[in-house]
Scaffold this motif. Structure first.
Motif, short mmCIF file in Angstrom:
data_model
loop_
_atom_site.label_atom_id
_atom_site.label_comp_id
_atom_site.label_asym_id
_atom_site.label_seq_id
_atom_site.Cartn_x
_atom_site.Cartn_y
_atom_site.Cartn_z
N TRP B 329 37.36 -31.16 32.04
CA TRP B 329 38.06 -30.39 31.15
C TRP B 329 39.70 -31.03 30.46
CZ3 TRP B 329 42.21 -26.93 32.23
CH2 TRP B 329 42.52 -25.93 31.30
N GLY B 330 39.76 -30.83 29.76
CA GLY B 330 41.71 -31.59 29.64
C GLY B 330 42.53 -30.78 28.85
N GLY B 331 42.24 -29.72 28.56
CA GLY B 331 43.33 -28.87 28.16
C GLY B 331 42.91 -28.10 26.78
N ASN B 332 41.41 -28.75 26.30
CA ASN B 332 40.95 -27.96 24.82
C ASN B 332 39.58 -27.55 25.67
OD1 ASN B 332 39.81 -27.29 22.46
ND2 ASN B 332 40.51 -29.55 21.94
N ASP B 333 40.12 -25.95 25.00
CA ASP B 333 38.47 -24.73 25.70
C ASP B 333 37.13 -25.72 24.63
OD1 ASP B 333 39.42 -24.16 27.83
OD2 ASP B 333 41.00 -22.31 26.68
N LYS B 334 37.41 -26.21 23.39
CA LYS B 334 36.52 -26.27 22.92
C LYS B 334 36.14 -27.37 22.54
CE LYS B 334 37.71 -22.27 19.63
NZ LYS B 334 38.96 -22.16 19.04
N VAL B 335 37.09 -28.35 22.72
CA VAL B 335 36.45 -30.15 22.35
C VAL B 335 36.46 -30.89 24.47
CG1 VAL B 335 36.65 -32.15 21.37
CG2 VAL B 335 36.45 -29.85 20.66
N ARG B 336 35.36 -31.66 24.96
CA ARG B 336 35.46 -32.57 25.98
C ARG B 336 35.04 -34.20 25.58
NH1 ARG B 336 34.31 -28.07 30.48
NH2 ARG B 336 33.75 -30.05 31.67
N SER B 337 34.19 -33.52 24.63
CA SER B 337 32.62 -34.83 23.92
C SER B 337 33.05 -35.53 22.88
CB SER B 337 31.81 -34.27 24.52
OG SER B 337 31.02 -35.22 24.36
N THR B 338 33.18 -36.21 22.21
CA THR B 338 32.94 -36.65 20.70
C THR B 338 31.04 -37.18 20.83
OG1 THR B 338 34.86 -37.72 21.13
CG2 THR B 338 33.29 -38.51 19.30
N LEU B 339 30.63 -36.36 19.05
CA LEU B 339 29.24 -37.10 19.21
C LEU B 339 29.16 -37.81 17.71
CD1 LEU B 339 28.25 -33.05 18.33
CD2 LEU B 339 27.82 -34.21 20.48
N TYR B 340 28.46 -38.93 18.42
CA TYR B 340 28.29 -39.73 17.26
C TYR B 340 26.88 -39.38 16.46
CZ TYR B 340 32.08 -42.00 19.90
OH TYR B 340 33.17 -42.53 20.14
N VAL B 341 26.90 -38.89 15.30
CA VAL B 341 25.81 -38.55 14.89
C VAL B 341 24.93 -39.21 13.72
CG1 VAL B 341 23.87 -36.31 13.83
CG2 VAL B 341 25.72 -36.17 15.32
N ASP B 342 24.24 -40.08 14.17
CA ASP B 342 23.89 -40.81 12.72
C ASP B 342 23.42 -40.90 11.75
OD1 ASP B 342 25.10 -42.97 13.65
OD2 ASP B 342 23.88 -44.26 14.50
#
Lengths: 292, 462
Positions: B329-342
């Motif tokens: 956890w880096g301080g953003n409660d909603k976003v911790r991962s990036t999705l790459y949807v092809d």
């Protein structure tokens, strides 16, 4: 007289040895070091081509393979349809060399031996095509060949070679211009036609230049990646560079460098062979035409 | 002497002529094969009721993409009137070939944004076919294919759908178990709900594993934090560089905030890993160590590596034991991962969109998605049912961990900017160039960020 003769053989070799030795040693050392440096990447290419997939990932890299994976050299034929790619590349390069030699020599002969109106204009126009980068003509050319139904055939990669290339024409023209006019006058007196003079006088005398052009044309075609990528769609028609590029194509995988090095070693063979055959002519060609 | 030279000359010409002759036959053969492939010649018409059509699927020429060739025979058996042809190009040439194909009137039917350009770029260039009517006519429902509804939304602009998701990569953490064991550090959790797993704890763990030595062979670092594309990284700390409207109007932001204090502070935290905490390698060190492989983690020199889930695909070859963990956890409660949807896209110039859509539907069925995992060597499916097979695909990694990490990443994930923002390949290139002096420690963020802010806006307005 006799004393001179007697002293000279005694003195001069030793003096010569003394004077030249350090220079000779220095130049030898320099040569050995540069040769070593030049060969180092080549050495690593061959060495990596014989490493296992796991060893290839090691850091620091091993100098010589720990276990010699000779099977890489057979694996490449399964991974890449290497044989097909190799054959395709040879076919295309062979035709390109033939086409380039034929057309460029003919055009260059014309430019070298005839004076006509607008001679310089056409020559400059020809040379200016050298300044056009390939991407500038890529799309129009693709549209043209697409309309001709040449997509996914070797034709777009071969036929353009039969229409000459500015650089090679320039090179050959310079060479033909140095041939003495008397030779052709003699030929003309004997009733020799122009084409025959081209074939029996100009071409045989220009072997070094032709060898140079042949090697240039071969290397260009052999290494070309973008054109085959654009025009070829079926894998059984791909060329070697396309296949090799696909080995590092995945964004998601560790590229199989060991196999890529195998492919590189094998891809070098025709160029080295061709160079070995034509080396004498090639070096002469560069000296005589004054290009470096 | 002269004689030898002469014969050499002729040998050369002879060789050229011989090659030309032997080769003539080969070329003729190639040409006719091309005609067969391109034409809808008589043979295909027998036996099928409908008109025989050939659709082409344009993809990257690498094993993890061309595996679809192996799916074609079964598809053609089920759809006797449709033939599928796969066209391919190496990754570096993917975009230029696609542009040329379209400009030359040879547009493929199905493709994805596999090159440098993203979805938004294709969309804004008007290259894509609006699938909304096709979907309605066909009665296609994402749930029938176990595609989560929120993934469908990624490629829907103003209520119009332009792509069907096919693969989903997430950002996760890979860690070197051997290095953790040697340093006596406990493994990081795979559960995204474990609130003790923070950025600061990651730095602490990394410190215990970092060893900087004069001997380059002994040097190792605790963490390599390359969370998604460079412009996306502030998001991880809760700073948003692009304005809200970016996501509603086809990837054209009205404002960007790359020079804001929050964004600069976020970047600062990441560069501190390298220059202040010294638990991460400099880019030069990474390059020299990673050498041919491009990733020092693979060489066993990094304890934790945050990156795309595609790194998992090579995991079976790593020369050490590997585990997967949640991104801290880096301080953003909603976003911790990036999705790459092809997604799979149909191009506007497609002559057979209906048949192309049939092929796309086939590729996202559970059965085919399950088969694709093995054939591709570990492509993650969008189909949640097929995903169960995916979790079990990696030797030596607990499927439970993979599942937790994946599900957490989806919950705390955000679709990668590179798919969503227009002119993205230019933006990305600019970022790489401009941040270079900061990565090598020659410039400060305060100097560079205002320049980046100005340049991003210039690119977007093009």
């Amino acid at each position: 007289m006799s004393t001179v003769k007697a002293t000279r053989p005694l003195e001069s070799p030793s003096r010569l040895r003394r004077r030249i030795k350090p220079v000779k040693i220095a130049s030898f050392v320099t040569l050995i070091i540069t040769t070593f440096l030049m060969l180092l990447p080549l050495f690593f290419m061959v060495s990596t081509s014989l490493k296992s997939k796991r060893e290839m990932l090691k850091f620091p890299p091993t100098f010589l393979p720990e276990s010699w994976a000779w099977s890489n050299y057979t694996d490449i034929f399964e991974t890449l349809q290497f044989g097909t790619l190799y054959k395709n590349s040879l076919i295309i390069a062979g035709f390109s060399v033939f086409g380039t030699l034929l057309s460029s020599a003919l055009v260059a002969y014309g430019f070298a031996r005839y004076r006509g109106r607008g001679n310089n204009f056409w020559f400059i126009l020809l040379l200016s095509t050298m300044m056009l980068p390939y991407p500038a003509i890529m799309i129009p050319q693709f549209v043209l060949f697409s309309k001709m139904q040449w997509i996914d055939t070797f034709l777009p990669l071969i036929v353009p070679a039969f229409f000459g290339s500015a650089y090679n024409i320039f090179l050959l023209r310079q060479f033909f211009s140095t041939l003495p006019e008397e030779l052709f006058d003699a030929g003309r007196m004997d009733g020799c036609g122009e084409l025959r003079m081209w074939r029996t006088i100009a071409l045989p005398l220009s072997a070094p230049a032709l060898a140079t052009v042949a090697i240039f044309a071969f290397i260009y075609s052999w290494n070309d990646l973008l054109t085959p990528v654009l025009y070829l769609s079926s894998s059984d028609k791909f060329t070697l560079p396309v296949g090799m590029a696909s080995l590092t194509s995945s964004r998601f995988r560790i590229p199989p460098w060991h196999l890529l090095m195998v492919a590189s070693v094998l891809a070098m063979v025709p160029i080295v062979t061709l160079f070995a055959i034509a080396q004498k002519q090639f070096v002469e060609g560069i000296v005589l035409t004054g290009i470096k | 002497m002269n004689h030898i030279m002469k014969s050499k000359r002729y040998a050369l010409l002879l060789a050229a002529a011989l090659t030309a002759m032997t080769v003539l036959a080969g070329c003729g053969g190639g040409k006719s094969a091309g005609n067969v492939a391109a034409g809808d010649s008589g043979a295909g018409n027998t036996g099928s009721s409908g008109e025989q059509v050939t659709i082409s699927h344009y993809t990257i020429d690498s094993e993890d993409r061309t595996f679809i060739e192996k799916l074609i025979p079964d598809f053609e058996k089920e759809h006797p009137n449709i033939k599928v042809k796969v066209e391919k190009a190496p990754y570096e040439q993917f975009d230029s070939k696609l542009q040329t194909l379209i400009a030359g009137g040879n547009s493929p039917d199905v493709t994805s944004h596999y090159g440098y350009g993203g979805f938004a770029e294709y969309y804004n260039k008007g290259m894509l076919l609006d699938l909304t009517d096709l979907i309605k006519e066909d009665g296609f429902k994402a749930e029938d294919y176990h595609i989560p509804e929120n993934l469908m939304k990624i490629y829907t602009v103003n209520g119009h759908t332009y792509g069907i998701p096919v693969n989903m990569y997430v950002t996760l953490m890979l860690y070197n178990k051997d290095m953790f064991d040697a340093a006596g550090v406990s493994y990081p959790p795979s559960d995204y709900e474990d609130k003790s797993w923070t950025f600061d704890r990651m730095v602490e763990d990394a410190r215990k594993m970092t060893l900087v030595s004069d001997d380059i062979a002994k040097t190792q670092y605790g963490v390599d934090f390359t969370w998604a594309e460079r412009d996306m990284r502030p998001l991880y700390f809760g700073a948003e560089p692009y304005s809200e409207d970016t996501w509603t109007n086809g990837g054209v932001p009205s404002e960007t905030h790359f020079d804001s204090p929050e964004v600069i502070a976020a970047y600062q935290k990441l560069f501190d890993l390298v220059f202040k905490d010294k638990v991460s390698p400099t880019s030069e060190w990474s390059k020299s160590v990673a050498g041919q492989n491009g990733d020092p983690f693979v060489a066993g020199k990094i304890g934790m590596s945050i990156g795309g889930s595609w790194n998992l695909a090579g995991a079976n070859d790593f020369p050490f034991k590997v585990g997967v963990a949640a991104v801290p956890w880096g301080g953003n409660d909603k976003v911790r991962s990036t999705l790459y949807v092809d997604p799979l896209l149909i191009l506007k110039d497609s002559k057979h969109p209906k048949e192309a859509f049939e092929w796309i539907k086939y590729l996202v069925t559970t059965e085919v998605q399950e088969k694709s995992i093995e054939l591709s060597g570990g492509n993650p499916p969008v189909n949640t049912e097929a995903a169960e097979v995916y979790y079990k695909h990696f030797d030596g990694i607990d499927p439970g961990d993979v599942k937790k990490v994946y599900e957490g990443a989806v919950k705390y994930g955000y679709e990668s900017y590179n798919h969503l923002i227009t002119h993205y390949s230019q933006i990305n290139d600019m970022f790489i160039n401009e941040l270079q002096p900061v990565e090598t420690g020659h410039k400060s963020l305060e100097e560079v960020m205002p320049v980046i802010q100005k340049k991003v806006m210039e690119i977007i307005k093009r």
